[in-house]
Design a protein around this motif. Sequence first.
Motif: not given
Length: 117
Positions: A1-21, A79-85
């Motif tokens: 089983t492998a988990m796929a998740s959104c890259n939070l470090a780059l500002g992406w969010s969402g629910q992780p999913t799993s993959f099965t071999c 300058t103000r920048t939108c953060t991953v938070a």
Amino acid sequence: TAMASCNLALGWSGQPTSFTCTSAGWSGTSPSCTLQTCAELVDSLPIVYTTTGAPTRTVGSTRTASCDAAQGYVGSSTTRTCTVAGTWDGTDPSDCTLQDCGNPTAPTGVVYSYSAT
């Protein structure tokens, strides 16, 4: 089983999913990822915000916060920048002051009246 998740470090969010071999290979669906956004910054005297480029509010987007010259304010800009938070980093300028133009020189026969604006 492998988990796929959104890259939070780059500002992406969402629910992780799993993959099965399975005997046919990996089976599963990728997560639905959305890019984090920041709330819009709203002008409030004496500060105005401007955007260079596309007016997005996604991670990495920038806004320039400056003193509202159209209303007679002078001072610095930041300058103000939108953060991953999902928040804007940096601070607004703290040195905005109203421009003091002094009194205009009136030619003979001319009278000026003044208002606060």
